[in-house]
Design an enzyme around this catalytic site. Sequence first.
Site, PDB file in Angstrom:
ATOM      1  N   SER A   1       0.734  -1.060  -0.053  1.00 54.45           N
ATOM      2  CA  SER A   1       0.059  -0.028   0.023  1.00 54.45           C
ATOM      3  C   SER A   1       0.957   1.227  -0.040  1.00 54.45           C
ATOM      4  CB  SER A   1      -0.992   0.041   1.136  1.00 54.45           C
ATOM      5  OG  SER A   1      -0.165   0.336   2.295  1.00 54.45           O
ATOM      6  N   LYS A   2       0.262   2.409   0.023  1.00 54.38           N
ATOM      7  CA  LYS A   2       0.944   3.637  -0.119  1.00 54.38           C
ATOM      8  C   LYS A   2       2.020   3.700   1.196  1.00 54.38           C
ATOM      9  CE  LYS A   2      -1.271   6.882  -2.854  1.00 54.38           C
ATOM     10  NZ  LYS A   2      -2.635   6.093  -3.532  1.00 54.38           N
TER      11      LYS A   2
END
Length: 493
Positions: free
Chosen positions: A261-262
Amino acid sequence: MSLSPPVRVRFAPSPTGYLHVGGARTALYNYLFAKRYGGKFILRVEDTDTERSSEEFIRMQLADLKWLGLDWDEGPDFETLKDSGEYGPYRQSQRQDIYKKYAEKLIESGQAYYCFLTDAEIDEQRQRAQREGRPPHVDSPYRDWTLEKAKERMSNGETAVVRFKVGEKKDYTFKDLVRGEVVFPSDMVGDFVLLRSSGMPVYNFCCAIDDALMKITHVFRAEEHLSNTLRQMMIYETLGFTLPEFGHMSIILGSDKQKLSKRHGATSCNEYKERGFLPEALLNFVALLGWSSPDGEEVMSVDQLTSKFAVDRLNSSPAVFDEAKLLWMNATHLRALPNAKIFERLKPYLDAQGLKFTGGPEWQNQAIETFKSSMQTLQDGVGLFTHLSETPIQMTDEGREALAWPTSRKVLEVWKAGLENLPGEFLTEAEFMELQNTVKEKAEVKGKQLFQPIRVAVIGSPHGTELKLLIPLLQKHILIDRAEQALANMSSQ
Ligand code: GLU
């Protein structure tokens, strides 16, 4: 090699953000499969989530696919968004009539029904089911209503969702191309929504109808869609469509083994593009997240990937996104390019920084030759080429220390005077060596005290590319300006 019926695969992004590296992998596997078997690669935009989708995101995702070189045979054009292909429209928001028609068909045949349950009622049912340890399926009293009765209620202005009527309990089985046999008991799901009360269809319904109407033969997609396959199989079965083959790819994890994820840093293709990664390196890297070449080869062009790609080497265990490996992969692809090509790839990044160079092909070749071993990404190249531009240099702390040595002023004064006396726009390597000797004699210094102040006056730091390689790439007037700048810095200290 070709399969019968002809292979038709699709990449079906939801334009709710940038193209994620996981999306790029899905697109790539579908693309490689189509190329390998002489099939068609279709791009379908799944933009029914009107709140989160935007035309801007469609354009960005399509531009990223284009940048990656994953050209599609059918679908919206990346600039005009105009469709090409005979199974359009390829944007789900433009296919509403089609979904509505199929929903009506299912309602009329009694395989779907209008349901008036409110959110609060559904919530209450869920909570009760949870308390009683039952699966949280909707138990709709409207399941057995006649169509007339439902229509009458709607004629008063009340809205309803359209729910699919899940049939008698049985197992749905299919052979996943990545995971092998998968069995879903039908009671894993309750009657599920096909159309929301706004008339907007839900993903599973659109997806099944589109895959069928677009004659998709194989569906390679992310693992998170595995559980959706059951609902889609039910829709296929009820509408009498032929089921495609499915392959659900492994999940991608970050270095801490959590879903990528980010939080892990860059996850969008666009960020990698901006950071100076080559599309072919990014593709090569993502290809290996869940697939491996039979010959153990790691560095491959898209053509090589195409010729080696086969589903039997798709791996169902999680893949770890290792950015250090991506950097290595990028450096390897980059350095394998001819110098002129590297410069061509670098040029837009230099332009974006407003860096201009007057040197022609010979100079470009020389500059790339000098720097490429220090370049892992094109952005590294920008940093290195900045040294060659008219941009004033940034002085490092170590650079300042070297300039503060008692002998450094004399070194730079002789250096600057020597430069001014030389003819020509550039110094040759021989002229530089000779000038360095003159400085050594006149300033009466050697070793570190000779080389470091000169280097600092050229690039701002006592470390970096060998001067004899760097100096011939710098216009003399830039060298003089920098010597002046360094001398001025010394005076102000
Ligand atoms: N639109 C879905 C997504 O972006 C694709 C689902 C599918 O491939 O069936 O995740």
